[in-house]
Design a protein around this motif. Structure first.
Motif, PDB file in Angstrom:
ATOM      1  N   THR A  15       0.817  -1.215   0.000  1.00 45.05           N
ATOM      2  CA  THR A  15       0.000   0.000   0.000  1.00 45.05           C
ATOM      3  C   THR A  15       0.847   1.261   0.000  1.00 45.05           C
ATOM      4  O   THR A  15       0.572   2.205  -0.746  1.00 45.05           O
ATOM      5  CB  THR A  15      -0.934   0.006   1.225  1.00 45.05           C
ATOM      6  OG1 THR A  15      -1.797  -1.131   1.159  1.00 45.05           O
ATOM      7  CG2 THR A  15      -1.776   1.272   1.257  1.00 45.05           C
ATOM      8  N   GLU A  16       1.910   1.303   0.831  1.00 48.83           N
ATOM      9  CA  GLU A  16       2.712   2.519   0.907  1.00 48.83           C
ATOM     10  C   GLU A  16       3.440   2.806  -0.405  1.00 48.83           C
ATOM     11  O   GLU A  16       3.638   3.956  -0.781  1.00 48.83           O
ATOM     12  CB  GLU A  16       3.703   2.460   2.067  1.00 48.83           C
ATOM     13  CG  GLU A  16       4.680   1.301   2.018  1.00 48.83           C
ATOM     14  CD  GLU A  16       4.195   0.104   2.794  1.00 48.83           C
ATOM     15  OE1 GLU A  16       5.053  -0.699   3.220  1.00 48.83           O
ATOM     16  OE2 GLU A  16       2.971  -0.047   2.971  1.00 48.83           O
ATOM     17  N   HIS A  19       0.743   4.180  -2.853  1.00 48.26           N
ATOM     18  CA  HIS A  19       0.421   5.573  -2.559  1.00 48.26           C
ATOM     19  C   HIS A  19       1.550   6.515  -2.960  1.00 48.26           C
ATOM     20  O   HIS A  19       1.297   7.619  -3.443  1.00 48.26           O
ATOM     21  CB  HIS A  19       0.106   5.716  -1.067  1.00 48.26           C
ATOM     22  CG  HIS A  19      -1.206   5.104  -0.682  1.00 48.26           C
ATOM     23  ND1 HIS A  19      -1.645   5.030   0.632  1.00 48.26           N
ATOM     24  CD2 HIS A  19      -2.179   4.521  -1.439  1.00 48.26           C
ATOM     25  CE1 HIS A  19      -2.837   4.441   0.652  1.00 48.26           C
ATOM     26  NE2 HIS A  19      -3.171   4.118  -0.575  1.00 48.26           N
ATOM     27  N   ALA A 201      -0.385   7.644   5.937  1.00 46.68           N
ATOM     28  CA  ALA A 201      -0.249   6.391   6.680  1.00 46.68           C
ATOM     29  C   ALA A 201      -0.924   5.262   5.909  1.00 46.68           C
ATOM     30  O   ALA A 201      -1.894   5.485   5.175  1.00 46.68           O
ATOM     31  CB  ALA A 201      -0.881   6.543   8.062  1.00 46.68           C
ATOM     32  N   PRO A 202      -0.412   4.019   6.043  1.00 47.41           N
ATOM     33  CA  PRO A 202      -0.930   2.896   5.244  1.00 47.41           C
ATOM     34  C   PRO A 202      -2.435   2.673   5.369  1.00 47.41           C
ATOM     35  O   PRO A 202      -3.056   2.124   4.465  1.00 47.41           O
ATOM     36  CB  PRO A 202      -0.143   1.696   5.779  1.00 47.41           C
ATOM     37  CG  PRO A 202       1.129   2.287   6.290  1.00 47.41           C
ATOM     38  CD  PRO A 202       0.754   3.622   6.845  1.00 47.41           C
ATOM     39  N   SER A 203      -3.041   3.088   6.493  1.00 46.69           N
ATOM     40  CA  SER A 203      -4.478   2.886   6.670  1.00 46.69           C
ATOM     41  C   SER A 203      -5.326   3.865   5.864  1.00 46.69           C
ATOM     42  O   SER A 203      -6.549   3.750   5.821  1.00 46.69           O
ATOM     43  CB  SER A 203      -4.832   3.012   8.157  1.00 46.69           C
ATOM     44  OG  SER A 203      -4.449   4.294   8.654  1.00 46.69           O
ATOM     45  N   THR A 204      -4.682   4.842   5.208  1.00 41.39           N
ATOM     46  CA  THR A 204      -5.416   5.842   4.435  1.00 41.39           C
ATOM     47  C   THR A 204      -6.048   5.209   3.191  1.00 41.39           C
ATOM     48  O   THR A 204      -5.356   4.523   2.441  1.00 41.39           O
ATOM     49  CB  THR A 204      -4.476   6.974   4.006  1.00 41.39           C
ATOM     50  OG1 THR A 204      -3.809   7.504   5.150  1.00 41.39           O
ATOM     51  CG2 THR A 204      -5.243   8.080   3.292  1.00 41.39           C
ATOM     52  N   PRO A 205      -7.349   5.435   2.958  1.00 42.63           N
ATOM     53  CA  PRO A 205      -7.965   4.896   1.733  1.00 42.63           C
ATOM     54  C   PRO A 205      -7.322   5.472   0.483  1.00 42.63           C
ATOM     55  O   PRO A 205      -6.965   6.659   0.432  1.00 42.63           O
ATOM     56  CB  PRO A 205      -9.434   5.335   1.856  1.00 42.63           C
ATOM     57  CG  PRO A 205      -9.636   5.611   3.312  1.00 42.63           C
ATOM     58  CD  PRO A 205      -8.325   6.126   3.818  1.00 42.63           C
ATOM     59  N   THR A 206      -7.166   4.638  -0.532  1.00 42.45           N
ATOM     60  CA  THR A 206      -6.575   5.100  -1.790  1.00 42.45           C
ATOM     61  C   THR A 206      -7.397   6.216  -2.409  1.00 42.45           C
ATOM     62  O   THR A 206      -6.853   7.110  -3.071  1.00 42.45           O
ATOM     63  CB  THR A 206      -6.431   3.921  -2.768  1.00 42.45           C
ATOM     64  OG1 THR A 206      -5.551   2.940  -2.195  1.00 42.45           O
ATOM     65  CG2 THR A 206      -5.858   4.369  -4.096  1.00 42.45           C
TER      66      THR A 206
END
Length: 335
Positions: A15-16, A19, A201-206
């Motif tokens: 994910t990171e 992003h 942060a990785p929890s952020t929705p795309t």
């Protein structure tokens, strides 16, 4: 146009990394299997949706790109330095006392459509691969997968007409993509961007990342153009790196300040990642660049720009405008 990140060794990037590609580059690409049925399973829906927005490119190795890594002993334009280096690395790996084993169940795979026929035979003969019930797959140790895909990704990026930048979060895969026989090496810089490129942060929705990308397109493009200009000038004017930084520092400082201000204006939590870029230089740079040296080139954006020198394997056909390879390190801090 900036460039697309070519993430390897997997089809699905973390994910990171995804992003970061969406924020600082034109998008992301990964190498996927050619077989449609395998492609449908290997590529997640999120990437397919990004492809519809022209932010993701699935790349395959066709006959033209695979010719870059044809049989090492063939005459003519084939048997590139990359092929010879890859074959030699595989043979050294197989001869090690701690040679990588083939665990059960397998830990990694190579699709037949990602490798040349000679390479498939080489892996099988060295005992570094096993055929699977699935007709399009070889089981391999993870170390072998990283070596093969790292080499292929760098050669594919160099041979493509479109601007692709090899990018990985696996240090071993990054090293394998650059290493080779001593007689083929050429000098290179390694620059660490460190905290210049924050990501949510990785929890952020795309979806939130895409919204920020669209809202602050000017800020992010100015930042990446300034950094790419720095890399390009350092590659060309390797005898005077401090002068290059001095000429571009004001532009980079302002673009970093503007972008970080845009990031602070959001409600998203941001983290900083360590990003290292390797810049292959002209062969003549060997007279002025001593491998193994480390120093601080200067400060941009309020952060030190750390520089190391090393030697890397040349590409079979280097691009004139760039020869960069990125390593994304997971270590992070909140901003």
């Amino acid at each position: 146009m900036l460039a697309f990140l070519l993430y390897y060794p997997l089809v699905k990037p973390p994910t990171e990394v995804l992003h970061q590609a969406l924020l600082y580059w034109d998008g992301i690409a990964t190498v996927v299997p050619r077989a449609p049925s395998v492609y449908e399973v290997a590529v997640p829906e999120e990437l397919k949706e990004l492809q519809q927005r022209q932010l993701y490119v699935p790349l395959t190795f066709d006959e033209g790109s695979m010719a870059r890594l044809e049989e090492p002993l063939r005459p003519g334009p084939y048997g590139s330095p990359a092929s010879r280096a890859l074959r030699n690395q595989l043979r050294r790996m197989a001869a090690r006392p701690d040679r990588p084993g083939l665990p059960s169940p397998p830990e990694a795979f190579l699709y037949h459509s990602k490798i040349s026929y000679w390479l498939m035979n080489e892996l099988l003969s060295l005992g570094l691969a096993e055929p699977q019930r699935h007709p399009f797959v070889l089981a391999v140790p993870e170390e072998v997968q990283r070596l093969v895909i790292g080499t292929l990704a760098r050669e594919l990026a160099a041979s493509s007409r479109d601007p692709y930048i090899p990018y990985t979060d696996r240090p071993q895969a990054h090293a394998y993509a650059l290493e080779g026989p001593a007689e083929n090496l050429r000098p290179a810089w390694e620059l660490e961007f460190s905290r210049l490129l924050p990501v949510p942060a990785p929890s952020t929705p795309t979806a939130d990342v895409l919204a920020f990308r669209d809202r602050h397109a000017d800020e992010r493009q100015r930042l990446m153009r300034a950094l790419h200009r720095l890399l390009g000038e350092l590659r060309r004017d390797y005898e005077h790196p401090a002068d290059v930084l001095s000429q571009l520092r004001r532009e980079i400082d302002q673009s970093v300040e503007d972008y970080h201000a845009a990031a602070r204006s959001t409600r998203m939590a941001w983290v900083t990642r360590s990003v290292t870029v390797t810049i292959a230089l002209a062969a003549a740079a060997g007279t002025v660049v001593q491998p193994g040296l480390t120093w601080v080139l200067g400060a941009v954006g309020g952060y030190a720009l750390n520089v190391c020198t090393r030697e890397v394997r040349p590409l079979a056909r280097a691009r004139d405008e760039h020869d960069f390879s990125y390593l994304h390190r997971v270590v992070s801090t909140l901003t």
